[in-house]
Design a protein around this motif. Sequence first.
Motif, PDB file in Angstrom:
ATOM      1  N   GLY A   1       0.776  -1.227   0.000  1.00  0.00           N
ATOM      2  CA  GLY A   1       0.000   0.000   0.000  1.00  0.00           C
ATOM      3  C   GLY A   1       0.810   1.282   0.000  1.00  0.00           C
ATOM      4  N   THR A   2       2.146   1.186  -0.020  1.00  0.00           N
ATOM      5  CA  THR A   2       2.935   2.409  -0.016  1.00  0.00           C
ATOM      6  C   THR A   2       3.088   2.999  -1.414  1.00  0.00           C
ATOM      7  N   ARG A   3       2.894   2.198  -2.408  1.00  0.00           N
ATOM      8  CA  ARG A   3       2.970   2.681  -3.789  1.00  0.00           C
ATOM      9  C   ARG A   3       1.623   2.465  -4.460  1.00  0.00           C
ATOM     10  N   VAL A   4       1.357   3.285  -5.461  1.00  0.00           N
ATOM     11  CA  VAL A   4       0.126   3.130  -6.222  1.00  0.00           C
ATOM     12  C   VAL A   4       0.210   1.789  -6.937  1.00  0.00           C
ATOM     13  N   SER A   5      -0.897   1.120  -7.092  1.00  0.00           N
ATOM     14  CA  SER A   5      -0.918  -0.218  -7.679  1.00  0.00           C
ATOM     15  C   SER A   5      -0.468  -0.224  -9.131  1.00  0.00           C
TER      16      SER A   5
ATOM     17  N   SER B   1      -1.693   2.037 -11.750  1.00  0.00           N
ATOM     18  CA  SER B   1      -1.513   3.433 -11.394  1.00  0.00           C
ATOM     19  C   SER B   1      -1.142   4.323 -12.570  1.00  0.00           C
TER      20      SER B   1
ATOM     21  N   LEU C   1       1.384  12.737  -5.259  1.00  0.00           N
ATOM     22  CA  LEU C   1       1.771  11.352  -5.541  1.00  0.00           C
ATOM     23  C   LEU C   1       2.980  10.895  -4.732  1.00  0.00           C
TER      24      LEU C   1
ATOM     25  N   ARG D   1       3.638   7.456  -3.057  1.00  0.00           N
ATOM     26  CA  ARG D   1       2.647   6.529  -3.611  1.00  0.00           C
ATOM     27  C   ARG D   1       2.998   6.076  -5.018  1.00  0.00           C
TER      28      ARG D   1
END
Length: 66
Positions: free
Chosen positions: A4-8, A11, A45, A48
């Motif tokens: 969850g720390t980066r956008v999927s 993204s 961003l 993320r």
Amino acid sequence: MLQGTRVSTGSRDEIAARAQTVSRETGASSPADQGTVMRQLMPSLRGRADGKLVAEVVGSLLGRTS
């Protein structure tokens, strides 16, 4: 890496949508405007999405090649 720390993986679409919004708001229309878009876009961003991916998407949106 924490979940969850980066956008999927999907993204890229989210980044592109946000970049298009920022481009419209700033009047950005060419590769010379990439810095302007990045300065506006990155705070939302940061943490993320990878900055290199964001730069790639913004560059593509503004017509930069390579």
